[in-house]
Scaffold this motif. Structure first.
Motif, PDB file in Angstrom:
ATOM      1  N   LEU A  99       0.910  -1.166   0.367  1.00  0.00           N
ATOM      2  CA  LEU A  99       0.077   0.227   0.030  1.00  0.00           C
ATOM      3  C   LEU A  99       0.677   1.396   0.535  1.00  0.00           C
ATOM      4  CD1 LEU A  99      -2.721   0.658   0.031  1.00  0.00           C
ATOM      5  CD2 LEU A  99      -2.570   0.637   2.462  1.00  0.00           C
ATOM      6  N   ILE A 100       2.057   1.316   0.617  1.00  0.00           N
ATOM      7  CA  ILE A 100       2.911   2.163   0.644  1.00  0.00           C
ATOM      8  C   ILE A 100       3.613   2.862  -0.396  1.00  0.00           C
ATOM      9  CG2 ILE A 100       4.923   1.028   1.089  1.00  0.00           C
ATOM     10  CD1 ILE A 100       4.533   4.611   3.015  1.00  0.00           C
ATOM     11  N   PHE A 111     -13.191   2.725   5.113  1.00  0.00           N
ATOM     12  CA  PHE A 111     -13.443   3.089   6.047  1.00  0.00           C
ATOM     13  C   PHE A 111     -12.026   3.031   7.639  1.00  0.00           C
ATOM     14  CE2 PHE A 111     -15.199   3.957  10.504  1.00  0.00           C
ATOM     15  CZ  PHE A 111     -16.459   4.452   9.646  1.00  0.00           C
ATOM     16  N   ASP A 112     -11.448   2.276   7.156  1.00  0.00           N
ATOM     17  CA  ASP A 112     -10.166   1.543   7.435  1.00  0.00           C
ATOM     18  C   ASP A 112      -8.693   2.600   7.280  1.00  0.00           C
ATOM     19  OD1 ASP A 112      -9.221   0.302   9.584  1.00  0.00           O
ATOM     20  OD2 ASP A 112      -8.146  -1.381   8.561  1.00  0.00           O
ATOM     21  N   GLU A 113      -8.523   2.737   6.256  1.00  0.00           N
ATOM     22  CA  GLU A 113      -7.363   2.914   5.402  1.00  0.00           C
ATOM     23  C   GLU A 113      -6.483   4.053   6.313  1.00  0.00           C
ATOM     24  OE1 GLU A 113      -4.310   3.286   3.622  1.00  0.00           O
ATOM     25  OE2 GLU A 113      -5.665   1.967   3.078  1.00  0.00           O
ATOM     26  N   VAL A 114      -5.568   4.690   6.421  1.00  0.00           N
ATOM     27  CA  VAL A 114      -4.880   5.523   6.454  1.00  0.00           C
ATOM     28  C   VAL A 114      -4.024   5.557   6.000  1.00  0.00           C
ATOM     29  CG1 VAL A 114      -3.954   3.572   8.354  1.00  0.00           C
ATOM     30  CG2 VAL A 114      -4.139   6.078   9.224  1.00  0.00           C
ATOM     31  N   VAL A 115      -2.585   4.990   4.843  1.00  0.00           N
ATOM     32  CA  VAL A 115      -2.371   5.301   4.729  1.00  0.00           C
ATOM     33  C   VAL A 115      -1.757   6.288   3.302  1.00  0.00           C
ATOM     34  CG1 VAL A 115       0.031   4.395   2.988  1.00  0.00           C
ATOM     35  CG2 VAL A 115      -0.510   2.678   5.430  1.00  0.00           C
ATOM     36  N   LEU A 156      -2.678  11.648   1.264  1.00  0.00           N
ATOM     37  CA  LEU A 156      -3.297  12.367  -0.193  1.00  0.00           C
ATOM     38  C   LEU A 156      -3.938  13.489   0.448  1.00  0.00           C
ATOM     39  CD1 LEU A 156      -4.311   9.416  -1.964  1.00  0.00           C
ATOM     40  CD2 LEU A 156      -2.511  10.953  -2.747  1.00  0.00           C
ATOM     41  N   ALA A 157      -4.734  13.323   1.515  1.00  0.00           N
ATOM     42  CA  ALA A 157      -6.027  13.928   2.688  1.00  0.00           C
ATOM     43  C   ALA A 157      -4.943  15.409   3.085  1.00  0.00           C
ATOM     44  CB  ALA A 157      -6.549  13.163   3.905  1.00  0.00           C
ATOM     45  N   GLY A 158      -5.365  16.610   2.986  1.00  0.00           N
ATOM     46  CA  GLY A 158      -5.373  17.479   4.246  1.00  0.00           C
ATOM     47  C   GLY A 158      -5.569  17.631   4.838  1.00  0.00           C
ATOM     48  N   PRO A 159      -6.082  18.996   5.655  1.00  0.00           N
ATOM     49  CA  PRO A 159      -5.847  18.687   7.343  1.00  0.00           C
ATOM     50  C   PRO A 159      -7.742  18.977   7.333  1.00  0.00           C
ATOM     51  CG  PRO A 159      -4.246  20.679   6.183  1.00  0.00           C
ATOM     52  CD  PRO A 159      -4.903  19.957   5.411  1.00  0.00           C
ATOM     53  N   GLY A 160      -8.938  19.135   6.476  1.00  0.00           N
ATOM     54  CA  GLY A 160     -10.287  19.535   6.581  1.00  0.00           C
ATOM     55  C   GLY A 160     -10.069  18.060   5.532  1.00  0.00           C
ATOM     56  N   GLN A 161      -9.903  16.887   5.171  1.00  0.00           N
ATOM     57  CA  GLN A 161     -10.111  15.504   4.865  1.00  0.00           C
ATOM     58  C   GLN A 161      -9.712  14.263   5.996  1.00  0.00           C
ATOM     59  OE1 GLN A 161      -8.020  17.726   2.152  1.00  0.00           O
ATOM     60  NE2 GLN A 161     -10.397  18.933   2.018  1.00  0.00           N
ATOM     61  N   ARG A 162      -9.339  14.706   7.001  1.00  0.00           N
ATOM     62  CA  ARG A 162      -8.794  13.673   7.810  1.00  0.00           C
ATOM     63  C   ARG A 162      -9.894  12.726   8.636  1.00  0.00           C
ATOM     64  NH1 ARG A 162      -5.945  14.971  13.228  1.00  0.00           N
ATOM     65  NH2 ARG A 162      -4.843  15.886  11.879  1.00  0.00           N
ATOM     66  N   THR A 163      -9.655  11.816   7.500  1.00  0.00           N
ATOM     67  CA  THR A 163     -10.762  10.392   8.939  1.00  0.00           C
ATOM     68  C   THR A 163     -10.298  10.227   9.695  1.00  0.00           C
ATOM     69  OG1 THR A 163      -8.693   8.952   7.900  1.00  0.00           O
ATOM     70  CG2 THR A 163     -11.371  10.177   6.079  1.00  0.00           C
TER      71      THR A 163
END
Length: 283
Positions: free
Chosen positions: A128-129, A217-221, A226-233
């Motif tokens: 995944l990395i 829902f479980d993805e963090v890598v 790819l996510a910015g501060p406003g898209q943190r899950t």
């Protein structure tokens, strides 16, 4: 009624029950660390361990304060909202594209079937990395890094292989003569696919969509890349919480995720049994 063949001897019975015992021990080994999280999330103290009061079952040692903290913290509220937004849209895209791909791969006239199957399932095989790094450099060309669109597309790409696998397994028992009969009676290919194929493979499609949703829902890598501060899950917020401020709020969130996962697993089992009943009826 004896469920074992008549030729079974002592060693056959030992092998059967030994294998069953091993399976239960492996399941216990996997489940115990997860189940420990649940009582720890009710710890009244800000620790990741059982206190003396908890071990003595003192009611004062238990609290739901960490669950209320989830809905009082704007960061957790934002992460929950983002997880559901990204997960739902990614699952919808993955379900549509994965179903179309599975139907095409199940066709007997499909050329280079193994090559395309391996290509479509590669997100499950490649580390995944590497996928995340490749997507990051690709997305920067289109200004998709730090956007909901880029994150949803990336999560959908990870969910498509799961949809393909589940729908392909459902199509393995599908009688294509039903589709051909609809065509021969004057229905268009799209109408035959919508009214004949989709109802019969619906359990597999829904199961694939649920797998895609859980994967997102479980993805963090991918979120880290790819996510910015406003898209943190939720996983990203949990990762940040472990690095910045450790408190049992993370355990409370983990407990809620366990409940969601169990609910989805029960739903998948129900759909699997329904698919088997439909297949038995069709035969």
């Amino acid at each position: 009624m004896n469920k074992f063949p008549p030729y079974y001897n002592f060693w056959h019975y030992m092998g059967h029950y030994g294998l069953k015992l091993s399976a239960y021990l492996v399941l216990l080994f996997l489940m115990v660390p997860i189940l420990i999280i649940i009582p720890l999330s009710f710890n009244a103290e800000p620790y990741f361990s059982f206190t003396e009061g908890m071990l003595s079952f003192d009611p004062a040692a238990y609290s739901v304060r960490w669950y209320t903290n989830i809905f009082d913290d704007p960061k957790w509220i934002l992460s929950i909202k983002n997880s559901f937004i990204v997960g739902i849209f990614a699952a919808l895209i993955a379900t549509v594209l994965g179903t179309i791909a599975a139907v095409g791969l199940s066709s007997p006239v499909m050329p280079f079937k193994r090559f395309f199957m391996a290509l479509l399932l590669s997100p499950m095989i490649v580390p995944l990395i590497i996928v995340a790094a490749g997507m990051f450099f690709f997305y920067t060309r289109f200004n998709l890094v730090g956007s909901y669109v880029g994150l949803i597309i990336a999560h959908a790409a990870l969910g498509i292989p799961f949809v393909i696998i589940t729908v392909t397994a459902t199509l393995s028992g599908f009688d294509r003569s039903l589709y051909n009969a609809g065509i021969s009676m004057g229905a268009s290919p799209f109408k035959s696919f919508r009214d004949i194929v989709i109802p019969l493979i619906r359990p597999g499609v829904i199961s694939g969509g649920l797998f895609a949703f859980v994967t997102s829902f479980d993805e963090v890598v991918l979120v880290l890349f790819l996510a910015g501060p406003g898209q943190r899950t939720i996983p990203r917020q949990m990762f940040s919480g472990l690095r910045e401020q450790i408190n049992p709020t993370i355990l409370a969130v983990a407990t809620l995720l366990i409940l969601i996962s169990v609910t989805l697993l029960i739903t998948l089992e129900f759909l699997r049994r329904r698919s088997e009943r439909l297949r038995a009826t069709a035969q």
